[in-house]
Structures are given as C-alpha cells and as structure tokens.
Design a protein around this motif. Structure first.
Motif, PDB file in Angstrom:
ATOM      1  N   PRO A 149       0.826  -1.212   0.000  1.00 38.03           N
ATOM      2  CA  PRO A 149       0.000   0.000   0.000  1.00 38.03           C
ATOM      3  C   PRO A 149       0.858   1.259   0.000  1.00 38.03           C
ATOM      4  O   PRO A 149       2.030   1.237   0.368  1.00 38.03           O
ATOM      5  CB  PRO A 149      -0.790  -0.120   1.302  1.00 38.03           C
ATOM      6  N   ASP A 150       0.261   2.335  -0.422  1.00 37.54           N
ATOM      7  CA  ASP A 150       0.903   3.642  -0.365  1.00 37.54           C
ATOM      8  C   ASP A 150       0.681   4.194   1.045  1.00 37.54           C
ATOM      9  O   ASP A 150      -0.459   4.418   1.450  1.00 37.54           O
ATOM     10  CB  ASP A 150       0.284   4.568  -1.417  1.00 37.54           C
ATOM     11  N   VAL A 151       1.758   4.381   1.792  1.00 32.66           N
ATOM     12  CA  VAL A 151       1.665   4.827   3.187  1.00 32.66           C
ATOM     13  C   VAL A 151       1.971   6.321   3.246  1.00 32.66           C
ATOM     14  O   VAL A 151       3.083   6.758   2.931  1.00 32.66           O
ATOM     15  CB  VAL A 151       2.635   4.039   4.093  1.00 32.66           C
ATOM     16  N   LEU A 152       0.978   7.104   3.656  1.00 34.61           N
ATOM     17  CA  LEU A 152       1.080   8.562   3.651  1.00 34.61           C
ATOM     18  C   LEU A 152       1.230   9.079   5.071  1.00 34.61           C
ATOM     19  O   LEU A 152       0.466   8.690   5.965  1.00 34.61           O
ATOM     20  CB  LEU A 152      -0.178   9.170   3.017  1.00 34.61           C
ATOM     21  N   GLY A 153       2.194   9.948   5.278  1.00 32.84           N
ATOM     22  CA  GLY A 153       2.422  10.520   6.597  1.00 32.84           C
ATOM     23  C   GLY A 153       1.876  11.930   6.706  1.00 32.84           C
ATOM     24  O   GLY A 153       2.143  12.781   5.859  1.00 32.84           O
ATOM     25  N   CYS A 154       1.092  12.185   7.731  1.00 35.75           N
ATOM     26  CA  CYS A 154       0.632  13.551   8.027  1.00 35.75           C
ATOM     27  C   CYS A 154       0.203  13.605   9.487  1.00 35.75           C
ATOM     28  O   CYS A 154      -0.273  12.613  10.045  1.00 35.75           O
ATOM     29  CB  CYS A 154      -0.488  13.995   7.107  1.00 35.75           C
ATOM     30  N   TYR A 155       0.395  14.752  10.089  1.00 29.27           N
ATOM     31  CA  TYR A 155       0.046  14.931  11.497  1.00 29.27           C
ATOM     32  C   TYR A 155      -1.160  15.853  11.577  1.00 29.27           C
ATOM     33  O   TYR A 155      -1.072  17.054  11.303  1.00 29.27           O
ATOM     34  CB  TYR A 155       1.231  15.519  12.263  1.00 29.27           C
ATOM     35  N   LEU A 156      -2.306  15.275  11.907  1.00 32.30           N
ATOM     36  CA  LEU A 156      -3.557  16.014  11.939  1.00 32.30           C
ATOM     37  C   LEU A 156      -3.779  16.666  13.297  1.00 32.30           C
ATOM     38  O   LEU A 156      -3.641  16.020  14.333  1.00 32.30           O
ATOM     39  CB  LEU A 156      -4.725  15.078  11.619  1.00 32.30           C
ATOM     40  N   THR A 157      -4.132  17.933  13.278  1.00 32.26           N
ATOM     41  CA  THR A 157      -4.481  18.671  14.491  1.00 32.26           C
ATOM     42  C   THR A 157      -5.696  19.537  14.200  1.00 32.26           C
ATOM     43  O   THR A 157      -6.099  19.693  13.045  1.00 32.26           O
ATOM     44  CB  THR A 157      -3.321  19.575  14.955  1.00 32.26           C
ATOM     45  N   ASN A 158      -6.264  20.125  15.233  1.00 31.59           N
ATOM     46  CA  ASN A 158      -7.402  21.022  15.030  1.00 31.59           C
ATOM     47  C   ASN A 158      -7.047  22.184  14.116  1.00 31.59           C
ATOM     48  O   ASN A 158      -7.868  22.644  13.317  1.00 31.59           O
ATOM     49  CB  ASN A 158      -7.897  21.567  16.376  1.00 31.59           C
ATOM     50  N   SER A 159      -5.807  22.672  14.222  1.00 31.60           N
ATOM     51  CA  SER A 159      -5.376  23.809  13.401  1.00 31.60           C
ATOM     52  C   SER A 159      -4.813  23.374  12.049  1.00 31.60           C
ATOM     53  O   SER A 159      -4.629  24.201  11.157  1.00 31.60           O
ATOM     54  CB  SER A 159      -4.324  24.632  14.157  1.00 31.60           C
ATOM     55  N   ASN A 160      -4.524  22.079  11.914  1.00 32.93           N
ATOM     56  CA  ASN A 160      -4.007  21.556  10.648  1.00 32.93           C
ATOM     57  C   ASN A 160      -4.701  20.226  10.337  1.00 32.93           C
ATOM     58  O   ASN A 160      -4.119  19.152  10.471  1.00 32.93           O
ATOM     59  CB  ASN A 160      -2.489  21.364  10.719  1.00 32.93           C
ATOM     60  N   PRO A 161      -5.970  20.293   9.909  1.00 33.69           N
ATOM     61  CA  PRO A 161      -6.771  19.080   9.741  1.00 33.69           C
ATOM     62  C   PRO A 161      -6.699  18.470   8.343  1.00 33.69           C
ATOM     63  O   PRO A 161      -7.452  17.551   8.042  1.00 33.69           O
ATOM     64  CB  PRO A 161      -8.183  19.597  10.022  1.00 33.69           C
ATOM     65  N   HIS A 162      -5.807  18.963   7.516  1.00 35.76           N
ATOM     66  CA  HIS A 162      -5.811  18.610   6.092  1.00 35.76           C
ATOM     67  C   HIS A 162      -5.369  17.176   5.848  1.00 35.76           C
ATOM     68  O   HIS A 162      -4.242  16.788   6.165  1.00 35.76           O
ATOM     69  CB  HIS A 162      -4.881  19.563   5.327  1.00 35.76           C
ATOM     70  N   LEU A 163      -6.259  16.370   5.281  1.00 38.11           N
ATOM     71  CA  LEU A 163      -5.932  15.014   4.866  1.00 38.11           C
ATOM     72  C   LEU A 163      -5.253  15.059   3.492  1.00 38.11           C
ATOM     73  O   LEU A 163      -5.680  15.823   2.620  1.00 38.11           O
ATOM     74  CB  LEU A 163      -7.194  14.156   4.787  1.00 38.11           C
ATOM     75  N   PRO A 164      -4.220  14.247   3.275  1.00 33.88           N
ATOM     76  CA  PRO A 164      -3.434  14.347   2.039  1.00 33.88           C
ATOM     77  C   PRO A 164      -4.059  13.613   0.854  1.00 33.88           C
ATOM     78  O   PRO A 164      -3.379  12.880   0.126  1.00 33.88           O
ATOM     79  CB  PRO A 164      -2.096  13.719   2.450  1.00 33.88           C
ATOM     80  N   PHE A 165      -5.345  13.812   0.637  1.00 30.86           N
ATOM     81  CA  PHE A 165      -6.021  13.139  -0.465  1.00 30.86           C
ATOM     82  C   PHE A 165      -5.484  13.614  -1.821  1.00 30.86           C
ATOM     83  O   PHE A 165      -5.096  12.827  -2.673  1.00 30.86           O
ATOM     84  CB  PHE A 165      -7.534  13.378  -0.402  1.00 30.86           C
TER      85      PHE A 165
END
Length: 297
Positions: A149-165
């Motif tokens: 699978p393609d494993v995507l890294g991102c750290y989600l927070t209330n101020s940075n909620p952007h999913l890397p779609f």
C-alpha cells in the motif's frame, strides 16, 4: 500521540493479536498470510516491545498474560480479535458492489491494507509521519517483491486538519471504503468533524465508512479508569468521549447513514460460536458500517 514517536497502543494491539492467534481457535479465523504478517511485525518492533515475539511463543506465558488482562480489563483481548475479524468480513462482503479502493486512517501496525492489496485492491494508509516511516520501512524490508500500500504521513491537528487526499494517488472517482479502526477515539470532536467533512466533499461516488467506537460511559468506573490509565501510561490519550448515540449523531450530521451496528453482545456471541471461547468482548465496543448519503447536485 506526537508526530515523532511510534504508537505504543498500536504496538500492543499488534502484540495482543500475535499472542492470541497462536491459539488455534483464533488463528483459524484468519488467513495464514495474516498470521505471518503479525509474526514478522512483532519481531520487527523496537526493543523491548519485540521481546514479546519470543515470550508469547510459550503457552504458560500466554495463559498468564490472558489471566492478567482479563483481571484488569475483561473483554479487552477478545475485542482485538473482534475488530480485526469483523472489519475484514465487512470489506470482503462489499467487494461485489464494485468497491476497489481502501483508505485506512491511523493504520498503525495493522495488516489490513497490505492484505487487501494482495487481493487486487488499491490501498492507502494515513498515519503520523513516524508511524508512516516505520510501516513503510517494514513493508519494504519484508515484502519488497509484493504489491504494498501507499503509506502517507501527516500529522492532523485542530489547526491543521488537512488530509493528504489531493497530494496522493487516491482516486476520488473510485468506489472507496474508508476504515477507521480505533482512529476516532484518539481524535478531538472538532477534528473528527473536519475529517468527516473532507471525506464528505472529496469522493464521488460517496464512500463507505467502517469504524469502531468505544463508548466509555458503558464501562464500570474501575474498568474505565484502567482503560484510560493504560492509554496514558504509554503517552497517549483518548479524546472522543461520546456515547454510542452521540457518535451516531456525529456521523449523521455529516451525511453518513448507519447501515449496520455490531455491539459487544452480538460480537461476543458470534466469536464464541466460531471459536468455542468463553471470553467476551469489552463493554462499550462497537463496529459501525455507514454509507455516505449521495449529495444531490
């Protein structure tokens, strides 16, 4: 959980699954490739977590571990088997509807996306950067010749909620199943709303959501305390404190229609029937299958 550390709760989930599936009745619920995956994954964990790989081979150690876990938090161990088994059963049952893409939120050390990639699905994982790097390294080391699978890294927070779609190869036009196994429990209500809104807006046709939920209000006070202290002891914290009705309402507010709901009683009965175990599932545990309502344009 911090973006620069691995999840200890995810590690212990993998360890528990590895130990339990050394018991034939539980092992028989899963393909051999799944058992092999967790055998390799637990051996690959950093010390001292990887030591469980050796010690859980001994039946007396497993019995001691089982006894102590059931004493402190009855039903926790069987819920590990339940969530893995029920989710893959739901995915397989929807294959005939033309679903072909899976996105696992907070995948941790789970095999799900890897296993279904071998069945021809397009699979993606989204996790914090440290976990994503660790999982990617594991897959490249142990399964370099297989489709991974393609494993995507991102750290989600209330101020940075952007999913890397949009930054990924995720296709918004493929029929998609989104899996949130133990994910929303560690996410604030505001961030959960933002994540559901992004899912709502990005996919056409509308996706299917398979999620677990812990309604901690259903646990006796001393078991709830044990559960929360156990999570805090490994540096993490439960954040979505909602009853099952409140969680259902949250999904409905974001246009997800709940088609199926499995509670601990029904899950316990089915697993006891299949395995002959006398164990039951943790109170307050649910698996929900929700379909996003098609937006009218």
């Amino acid at each position: 959980m911090k973006s620069d550390q691995i999840s200890k709760t995810a590690a212990f989930l993998a360890i528990k699954f590895y130990g339990l599936t050394r018991i034939p009745a539980f092992r028989n619920l899963f393909d051999d490739s799944v058992i092999t995956f967790y055998d390799r994954m637990v051996a690959h964990l950093p010390a001292p977590l990887c030591y469980y790989h050796y010690w859980l081979k001994f039946s007396w150690i497993r019995k001691l571990y089982l006894w102590s876990e059931e004493l402190l938090l009855p039903g926790d161990l069987l819920h590990v088997i339940a969530r893995k088994w029920y989710i893959r059963q739901q995915i397989a049952s929807h294959k005939k509807e033309g679903y072909e893409q899976i996105i696992v939120l907070g995948a941790g050390f789970d095999d799900l996306s890897y296993s279904f990639a071998q069945k021809g699905w397009d699979c993606f994982e989204i996790d914090v950067p440290k976990m994503a790097d660790y999982k990617r390294d594991f897959l490249n080391r142990c399964y370099s010749t297989n489709k991974i699978p393609d494993v995507l890294g991102c750290y989600l927070t209330n101020s940075n909620p952007h999913l890397p779609f949009k930054e990924s190869a995720i296709d918004p036009h493929k029929k998609t199943i989104i899996v949130a196994e133990g994910f929303f429990d560690y996410v604030t209500t505001d961030l959960t709303k933002q994540i559901l809104s992004q899912i709502n807006q990005y996919f056409e046709p509308a996706p299917l959501l398979i999620t677990t939920h812990f309604a901690l209000d259903e646990l006796p006070a001393h078991h709830r305390w044990t559960f929360e202290i156990g999570v805090k002891s490994v540096g993490e914290q439960l954040q979505l404190h909602k009853s099952i009705d409140a969680f259902r309402n949250l999904l409905s507010e974001h246009d997800f229609n709940i088609e199926k709901q499995y509670d601990r009683a029904s899950v316990s009965s089915e697993l006891q029937l299949h395995t002959g175990t006398s164990l039951s599932v943790l109170k307050g545990f649910y698996v929900l299958v929700a379909r996003q309502l098609q937006q009218v344009t």
